[in-house]
Design an enzyme around this catalytic site. Sequence first.
Site, PDB file in Angstrom:
ATOM      1  N   HIS A 175      68.821  40.404  35.750  1.00 52.82           N
ATOM      2  CA  HIS A 175      68.317  39.033  35.691  1.00 52.82           C
ATOM      3  C   HIS A 175      69.069  38.280  34.591  1.00 52.82           C
ATOM      4  O   HIS A 175      68.613  38.236  33.445  1.00 52.82           O
ATOM      5  CB  HIS A 175      66.815  39.024  35.408  1.00 52.82           C
ATOM      6  N   GLY A 187      57.004  44.733  31.642  1.00 56.25           N
ATOM      7  CA  GLY A 187      57.549  44.632  32.982  1.00 56.25           C
ATOM      8  C   GLY A 187      56.703  43.630  33.736  1.00 56.25           C
ATOM      9  O   GLY A 187      57.162  42.538  34.075  1.00 56.25           O
ATOM     10  N   LEU A 239      54.665  40.601  34.439  1.00 59.91           N
ATOM     11  CA  LEU A 239      54.707  39.345  33.704  1.00 59.91           C
ATOM     12  C   LEU A 239      53.368  39.050  33.033  1.00 59.91           C
ATOM     13  O   LEU A 239      52.305  39.326  33.580  1.00 59.91           O
ATOM     14  CB  LEU A 239      55.088  38.198  34.643  1.00 59.91           C
ATOM     15  N   ASP A 276      57.916  31.005  33.017  1.00 64.71           N
ATOM     16  CA  ASP A 276      57.010  30.348  33.953  1.00 64.71           C
ATOM     17  C   ASP A 276      56.126  31.357  34.678  1.00 64.71           C
ATOM     18  O   ASP A 276      54.928  31.114  34.882  1.00 64.71           O
ATOM     19  CB  ASP A 276      57.812  29.547  34.983  1.00 64.71           C
ATOM     20  N   ASN A 307      62.003  26.475  32.427  1.00 64.88           N
ATOM     21  CA  ASN A 307      63.166  26.141  33.258  1.00 64.88           C
ATOM     22  C   ASN A 307      62.800  25.723  34.676  1.00 64.88           C
ATOM     23  O   ASN A 307      63.675  25.371  35.468  1.00 64.88           O
ATOM     24  CB  ASN A 307      64.165  27.308  33.286  1.00 64.88           C
ATOM     25  N   ILE A 312      62.041  27.251  37.332  1.00 61.37           N
ATOM     26  CA  ILE A 312      62.639  27.999  38.440  1.00 61.37           C
ATOM     27  C   ILE A 312      61.965  29.358  38.552  1.00 61.37           C
ATOM     28  O   ILE A 312      61.732  30.045  37.557  1.00 61.37           O
ATOM     29  CB  ILE A 312      64.158  28.189  38.234  1.00 61.37           C
ATOM     30  N   HIS A 358      68.396  33.488  38.707  1.00 62.11           N
ATOM     31  CA  HIS A 358      67.284  34.278  38.181  1.00 62.11           C
ATOM     32  C   HIS A 358      67.581  35.763  38.184  1.00 62.11           C
ATOM     33  O   HIS A 358      67.551  36.420  37.146  1.00 62.11           O
ATOM     34  CB  HIS A 358      66.017  33.988  38.985  1.00 62.11           C
ATOM     35  N   SER A 406      25.484  47.045  26.107  1.00 59.01           N
ATOM     36  CA  SER A 406      25.559  48.010  27.210  1.00 59.01           C
ATOM     37  C   SER A 406      26.566  49.113  26.936  1.00 59.01           C
ATOM     38  O   SER A 406      26.354  50.265  27.309  1.00 59.01           O
ATOM     39  CB  SER A 406      25.920  47.293  28.514  1.00 59.01           C
ATOM     40  N   GLU A 459      38.631  41.457  30.614  1.00 62.96           N
ATOM     41  CA  GLU A 459      38.976  42.882  30.626  1.00 62.96           C
ATOM     42  C   GLU A 459      40.473  43.118  30.489  1.00 62.96           C
ATOM     43  O   GLU A 459      40.914  43.975  29.705  1.00 62.96           O
ATOM     44  CB  GLU A 459      38.468  43.544  31.913  1.00 62.96           C
ATOM     45  N   ASP A 469      22.262  47.591  40.023  1.00 56.33           N
ATOM     46  CA  ASP A 469      23.354  46.623  40.164  1.00 56.33           C
ATOM     47  C   ASP A 469      24.133  46.809  41.463  1.00 56.33           C
ATOM     48  O   ASP A 469      24.863  45.916  41.887  1.00 56.33           O
ATOM     49  CB  ASP A 469      24.319  46.711  38.972  1.00 56.33           C
ATOM     50  N   HIS A 506      29.144  47.253  41.400  1.00 55.06           N
ATOM     51  CA  HIS A 506      29.243  47.700  40.011  1.00 55.06           C
ATOM     52  C   HIS A 506      29.277  49.220  39.879  1.00 55.06           C
ATOM     53  O   HIS A 506      29.404  49.734  38.763  1.00 55.06           O
ATOM     54  CB  HIS A 506      28.076  47.143  39.196  1.00 55.06           C
TER      55      HIS A 506
END
Length: 679
Positions: free
Chosen positions: A38, A127, A129, A165, A195, A197, A270, A392, A419, A477, A481
């Site tokens: 890249h 790795g 994003l 981005d 950029n 892109i 890219h 909890s 999380e 629940d 859950h």
Amino acid sequence: MTESVKSVPAPRDQHLRDMANCIRFLSMDAVEKAKSGHPGMPMGMADIAVVLFSDFLKFDAEDPYWFDRDRFLISNGHGSMLLYSLLYLTGYRDMTIDQIENFRQVDSRTAGHPEYRHATGIETTTGPLGQGLANSVGFALAERIMNAKFGDSLSNHYTYVFLGDGCLMEGISQEAISLAGHLKLGKLIAFWDNNSISIDGATSLAESDDQPARFRASNWHVQEIDGHDTDAIRNAIVEAQQVTDRPSLIACKTIIGFGFPTRAGTQKAHSDAPGEEEIAGARKILGWTAPPFEIPSDLLDDWRKIGAKGRNARMAWAVRVQTAKADIRQDFERRMKGELPLDWTAAIEAAKQELLSADKDLATRQASGVVLNHLAEALPELIGGSTDLTPSNNTKAKSMIEIAPGQYNGSYVHYGVREHGMAAAINGIALHGGLIPYGGTFLTFSDYARPSIRLAAMMAVRSIFVMTHDSIGLGEDGPTHQPVEHLTALRAIPGLAVFRPGDPIETAECWQAILDAPRQAALIALSRQPMPLLRKQPGSLNLSAKGGYVLLEAEGGARELTIMSTGSELHLAVEARARLQAEGVPTAVVSMPCRLLFEAQAPDYKREVLGDGTARVAVEAAVQDSWDRYLGLDGRFVGMHSFGASGKIDDVYRKFDITTDAVVKAAQGALERRGAGTR
């Protein structure tokens, strides 16, 4: 999509442009040779990197792990050649030109995305994003916690992160941005490679967010600049450093693939190998005459000076460490080595004694809370937290002080309902050094955190994930859950130690095993419902540390049956054994709190525990898959084969036939299949 660029803006400082071009041409040459990579991000962000490294970043290439160095991360990790180029240019010893030429090749230090410990100077594995951005929140928080403990003289550094981005499109980015802004992490400075892109084309194909407004709404200080104007870059960093009560975003408008004659500003810059013609055009546009993988000696000398400029600061810091008060220095140096206090296991023994004295049914989440009460007193570096589930998860020890915005002298973090952001921040805290982080949520929500849990295992760092409500035993629940497939899925992650203790004493032992392993990510799965105390005379030997052991050996003859279990189903195995023994079937119960540790044992030990040639049954309120290696073709499994149901805990267990009767019946079937028969 922007039009192709036949020229580039004239530089304000030609020397800095030449320095940036060192990054650009190493990057494009490496990608072209690999025919993969890249080049766009390194070429677009090179001007920012030059200003940051030459004028601001506090580091010393001679000592990559100097604690009070600034941390530099790239969240848009596909642009790894920017980092590798910087490491080579500034003189990190293990980043040679041969490594640059072997970009993306097996066993090179220059993997496609930066991988922690592959080369010095890589602070984290990025790795997916957004990971680096979320990690940076943990790094910056860790720095502030250490600063509150040891003062400016020992911990006073910045965390800088490059992001793209794509990082801001990922959902984890909002969790990270919101948490950092709330905590007022003023030593965190992010550079957005704006950029416009993406791989598909212009980012407008998929999003039209006002990103600066988004950061401002989350209490960030925001500036918008030309990312190729070195004066603007420098001024923006100076301003960001003056803001102490908010993290800073510097939105840098850049041209992806800066310098390419036809691909600059397009999606082709890219991730495509540029080709010889495009590189030749870039050489002409940027005035670069050096052959591939060669840096002119005068420019390399200047880069190496940048790599050495932090030496005086490092040595001054080392003097401050040596002249600190003896107790402060000893605590600090111990933490830097990753060592625990000499007497820390006394906390485990004290917790065991408290649990034994209580001698009552107790949920393992409650037992874990008892253990943490003792550990928090013994381990000042322990940093807890939860995703809005503190009562909890039982993750807040009695002595823990809560960290608040601008107040970092505590040891407990309220992560909010985030999380994934929590898990990634925990990784950043662990990577930073000096602290041991853990954070809690429900086991079913490990799905939301899984990418960061996976990276923790990949990096082999002591990130600790406390997951409660670990089965259908959470009851009312219901199935949304109730984790069913999660234990198998988590056990499938290489290097992740997944613990599921079967009683309060095992809970203490599992915590001891977790803390004994400084280079291993761990997850501990804990019950909501009470469980009986099975280990009433545990002694000081940690049986759980081997991952699996014989809880109760067969009596009345050679073992014919082995019942294996974990967690809240272990007592069912014990009850079934009593009935089978009464029927004359010599039966052993094997507790297997951690599969990873058990697999690391010698073959003879494993055969001894599992019982060679015996019929086998496994019981766990989860799916069967991770038990198949121990059951073989003739074994029987008592557990889940579907999603759960909402109802009272005992009713739910009966509905899915996870009972003592079911274990006995499965044992009889396994014995018959083996040809042993019942007596």
